[in-house]
Design an enzyme around this catalytic site. Structure first.
Site, PDB file in Angstrom:
ATOM      1  N   ASP A 142       9.778 -25.985   2.741  1.00 63.77           N
ATOM      2  CA  ASP A 142       9.874 -27.209   1.911  1.00 63.77           C
ATOM      3  C   ASP A 142       9.369 -26.958   0.489  1.00 63.77           C
ATOM      4  O   ASP A 142      10.043 -27.292  -0.484  1.00 63.77           O
ATOM      5  CB  ASP A 142       9.209 -28.428   2.579  1.00 63.77           C
ATOM      6  CG  ASP A 142       7.714 -28.322   2.833  1.00 63.77           C
ATOM      7  OD1 ASP A 142       7.152 -27.204   2.773  1.00 63.77           O
ATOM      8  OD2 ASP A 142       7.102 -29.380   3.111  1.00 63.77           O
ATOM      9  N   GLY A 146      -4.707 -32.148  13.945  1.00 66.53           N
ATOM     10  CA  GLY A 146      -4.783 -30.689  13.945  1.00 66.53           C
ATOM     11  C   GLY A 146      -3.808 -30.043  14.912  1.00 66.53           C
ATOM     12  O   GLY A 146      -3.899 -28.857  15.207  1.00 66.53           O
ATOM     13  N   SER A 147      -2.841 -30.819  15.421  1.00 62.65           N
ATOM     14  CA  SER A 147      -1.892 -30.261  16.397  1.00 62.65           C
ATOM     15  C   SER A 147      -0.645 -29.733  15.718  1.00 62.65           C
ATOM     16  O   SER A 147       0.229 -29.185  16.375  1.00 62.65           O
ATOM     17  CB  SER A 147      -1.497 -31.345  17.397  1.00 62.65           C
ATOM     18  OG  SER A 147      -0.812 -32.381  16.728  1.00 62.65           O
ATOM     19  N   GLY A 148      -0.536 -29.918  14.401  1.00 59.02           N
ATOM     20  CA  GLY A 148       0.663 -29.474  13.697  1.00 59.02           C
ATOM     21  C   GLY A 148       1.816 -30.447  13.862  1.00 59.02           C
ATOM     22  O   GLY A 148       2.954 -30.116  13.552  1.00 59.02           O
ATOM     23  N   LEU A 149       1.532 -31.658  14.358  1.00 55.37           N
ATOM     24  CA  LEU A 149       2.586 -32.664  14.525  1.00 55.37           C
ATOM     25  C   LEU A 149       2.460 -33.759  13.467  1.00 55.37           C
ATOM     26  O   LEU A 149       3.034 -34.832  13.587  1.00 55.37           O
ATOM     27  CB  LEU A 149       2.551 -33.262  15.938  1.00 55.37           C
ATOM     28  CG  LEU A 149       2.690 -32.247  17.075  1.00 55.37           C
ATOM     29  CD1 LEU A 149       2.676 -32.944  18.428  1.00 55.37           C
ATOM     30  CD2 LEU A 149       3.969 -31.422  16.930  1.00 55.37           C
ATOM     31  N   SER A 150       1.679 -33.464  12.453  1.00 56.45           N
ATOM     32  CA  SER A 150       1.546 -34.313  11.282  1.00 56.45           C
ATOM     33  C   SER A 150       1.010 -35.712  11.535  1.00 56.45           C
ATOM     34  O   SER A 150       1.627 -36.718  11.184  1.00 56.45           O
ATOM     35  CB  SER A 150       2.861 -34.382  10.504  1.00 56.45           C
ATOM     36  OG  SER A 150       2.533 -34.709   9.171  1.00 56.45           O
ATOM     37  N   SER A 151      -0.180 -35.745  12.107  1.00 57.73           N
ATOM     38  CA  SER A 151      -0.891 -37.020  12.184  1.00 57.73           C
ATOM     39  C   SER A 151      -1.138 -37.544  10.777  1.00 57.73           C
ATOM     40  O   SER A 151      -1.231 -38.757  10.563  1.00 57.73           O
ATOM     41  CB  SER A 151      -2.222 -36.843  12.924  1.00 57.73           C
ATOM     42  OG  SER A 151      -3.012 -35.861  12.293  1.00 57.73           O
ATOM     43  N   ASP A 208       6.894 -33.448   5.964  1.00 52.60           N
ATOM     44  CA  ASP A 208       6.365 -34.384   6.957  1.00 52.60           C
ATOM     45  C   ASP A 208       6.684 -35.829   6.573  1.00 52.60           C
ATOM     46  O   ASP A 208       7.038 -36.642   7.418  1.00 52.60           O
ATOM     47  CB  ASP A 208       4.842 -34.214   7.073  1.00 52.60           C
ATOM     48  CG  ASP A 208       4.462 -32.767   7.298  1.00 52.60           C
ATOM     49  OD1 ASP A 208       5.290 -32.024   7.861  1.00 52.60           O
ATOM     50  OD2 ASP A 208       3.361 -32.375   6.894  1.00 52.60           O
ATOM     51  N   TYR A 264      -2.860 -22.010   4.354  1.00 55.98           N
ATOM     52  CA  TYR A 264      -1.674 -22.677   3.820  1.00 55.98           C
ATOM     53  C   TYR A 264      -1.613 -22.593   2.283  1.00 55.98           C
ATOM     54  O   TYR A 264      -0.601 -22.177   1.717  1.00 55.98           O
ATOM     55  CB  TYR A 264      -1.693 -24.146   4.266  1.00 55.98           C
ATOM     56  CG  TYR A 264      -0.457 -24.929   3.901  1.00 55.98           C
ATOM     57  CD1 TYR A 264       0.624 -25.005   4.771  1.00 55.98           C
ATOM     58  CD2 TYR A 264      -0.368 -25.591   2.686  1.00 55.98           C
ATOM     59  CE1 TYR A 264       1.758 -25.725   4.442  1.00 55.98           C
ATOM     60  CE2 TYR A 264       0.760 -26.312   2.345  1.00 55.98           C
ATOM     61  CZ  TYR A 264       1.813 -26.383   3.224  1.00 55.98           C
ATOM     62  OH  TYR A 264       2.939 -27.086   2.878  1.00 55.98           O
TER      63      TYR A 264
HETATM   64  C1  GLA Z   1       2.801 -28.587   6.898  1.00 54.87           C
HETATM   65  C2  GLA Z   1       3.046 -29.211   5.537  1.00 54.87           C
HETATM   66  C3  GLA Z   1       4.540 -29.283   5.247  1.00 54.87           C
HETATM   67  C4  GLA Z   1       5.218 -27.943   5.468  1.00 54.87           C
HETATM   68  C5  GLA Z   1       4.801 -27.331   6.805  1.00 54.87           C
HETATM   69  C6  GLA Z   1       5.293 -25.929   6.982  1.00 54.87           C
HETATM   70  O1  GLA Z   1       3.285 -29.410   7.918  1.00 54.87           O
HETATM   71  O2  GLA Z   1       2.491 -30.506   5.510  1.00 54.87           O
HETATM   72  O3  GLA Z   1       4.720 -29.759   3.929  1.00 54.87           O
HETATM   73  O4  GLA Z   1       4.955 -27.069   4.399  1.00 54.87           O
HETATM   74  O5  GLA Z   1       3.402 -27.310   6.947  1.00 54.87           O
HETATM   75  O6  GLA Z   1       6.663 -25.927   7.160  1.00 54.87           O
END
Ligand code: GLA
Length: 343
Positions: free
Chosen positions: A22, A105-110, A156, A206
């Site tokens: 992104d 912190g699960s990578g599911l964008s809380s 996200d 990141y």
């Molecule tokens: C996180 C960031 C996103 C994106 C992803 C990796 O979720 O919030 O903007 O960069 O990592 O694809």
């Protein structure tokens, strides 16, 4: 201004494929899930915002006109108020309370779930018209960039705000063109499984990866890495060469996934998940041992494909299972649900 309690929901998201593309002007294919954050809001006389994080049993109070800095979840609430006011929305006193079911912190964008629910709730309390959803995604992302200190891109927020049930969302970040791609799994199943290693944006690798991508762009004299000529990118010094190779190959995998879905070729979709994971692990170096162990476990259970999902350096693994193949215990089925909305 409404005098009753209003509620808004912001979903978490799963990114099917297109990771770390992104902020590189590339492609991604996320979808909103049915888990997320619900915010209740009502106007309060005066200019104070009182916020309550019900899951944590914590609260905050601040002046809407001057939120001031804070950490943790408070940064999201204060940032959303500040960003909306800077955009001309007259956010005044309000009582806010929220709870959610996307594990942090699960990578599911809380975080996008919280930002989008807060934004919709505060707009409603202010009696303001909802701006265009792409513009709203940019506002939410500013909260994260300017108030939370994570240099995240728009993935996200666009997923949370612009998804459609039953579809994945193809996003071209160079143009912000959006396309809804039917996600018909024909009896196959997508699941997520937490690795147990919490992923953290601001503190994790990141921001370092973002800096490397900028350095690669500077060296190539281009605006974003997705515009790189593959031969020129191969001439970059390490590790920039591998970072660029991930971005270019991942973009190609997004469109290969769109083609696989349109053809109903779920086995090919699984192979693309595996290829994405290998690229994230080897070229982007965004994996950690716990995630590798989780990928191994889920592949041993018979997954047709599996990969780390989200920003990396921890978080969940996404896997695709053929009909009648059982996912390991602890897996959670995920399916494309509706976007952020007033309830
Ligand atoms: C996180 C960031 C996103 C994106 C992803 C990796 O979720 O919030 O903007 O960069 O990592 O694809």
């Amino acid at each position: 201004m409404p005098d009753r309690v209003i509620a808004a929901f912001g979903p978490g998201r799963v990114n099917l494929i297109g990771e770390h593309t992104d902020y590189n002007g590339g492609l991604a294919l996320p979808f909103a899930i049915d888990r997320g954050v619900t915010v209740e809001a009502e106007p309060l006389a005066g200019g104070e915002i009182r916020a309550e994080a019900r899951d944590l049993g914590e609260s905050d109070a601040f002046d809407a006109a001057e939120p001031g800095r804070a950490g943790g979840w408070r940064a999201f609430v204060r940032g959303t108020v500040a960003v909306l006011r800077a955009a001309g929305v007259e956010v005044g006193g309000a009582r806010l309370a929220f709870r959610g079911d996307v594990p942090q912190g699960s990578g599911l964008s809380s975080s996008a779930a919280l930002e989008t629910a807060l934004c919709l709730a505060l707009l409603a309390v202010a009696g303001a018209r909802e701006p265009d959803r792409v513009e709203l995604a940019k506002l939410c992302s500013r909260v994260e960039n300017d108030w939370v200190g994570a240099e995240t891109g728009l993935l996200d927020q666009l997923a949370a705000l612009c998804s459609e049930p039953g579809h994945a969302l193809r996003i071209d970040f160079a143009t912000l063109a959006l396309a809804h791609v039917p996600l018909d799994l024909r009896g196959w199943q997508l699941v997520t499984l937490e690795s147990g290693a919490e992923h953290r944006h601001a503190a994790g690798g990141y921001n370092e990866r973002r800096a490397e991508c900028r350095a690669a762009c500077d060296a190539l004299g281009i605006e974003h890495l997705s515009a790189a000529d593959p031969a020129a990118a191969e001439g970059l010094p390490e590790p920039l060469r591998r970072r660029a190779r991930h971005v270019l190959s991942e973009n190609a995998r997004v469109d290969a996934m769109v083609a696989a879905l349109r053809a109903g070729d779920l086995a090919a979709a699984g192979a693309l998940l595996d290829a994405s994971h290998a690229s994230l692990r080897d070229d982007y170096e965004a994996s950690v041992p716990e995630v590798e162990a989780t990928v191994a476990r889920i592949k041993d259970a018979g997954a047709a494909g599996a990969r780390m999902v989200g920003g990396g350096f921890g978080g969940s693994v996404l896997a695709l299972f053929a009909p009648r193949v059982g996912a390991p215990s602890g897996s959670v089925a995920v399916a494309p649900g509706p976007p952020a909305r007033r309830l």
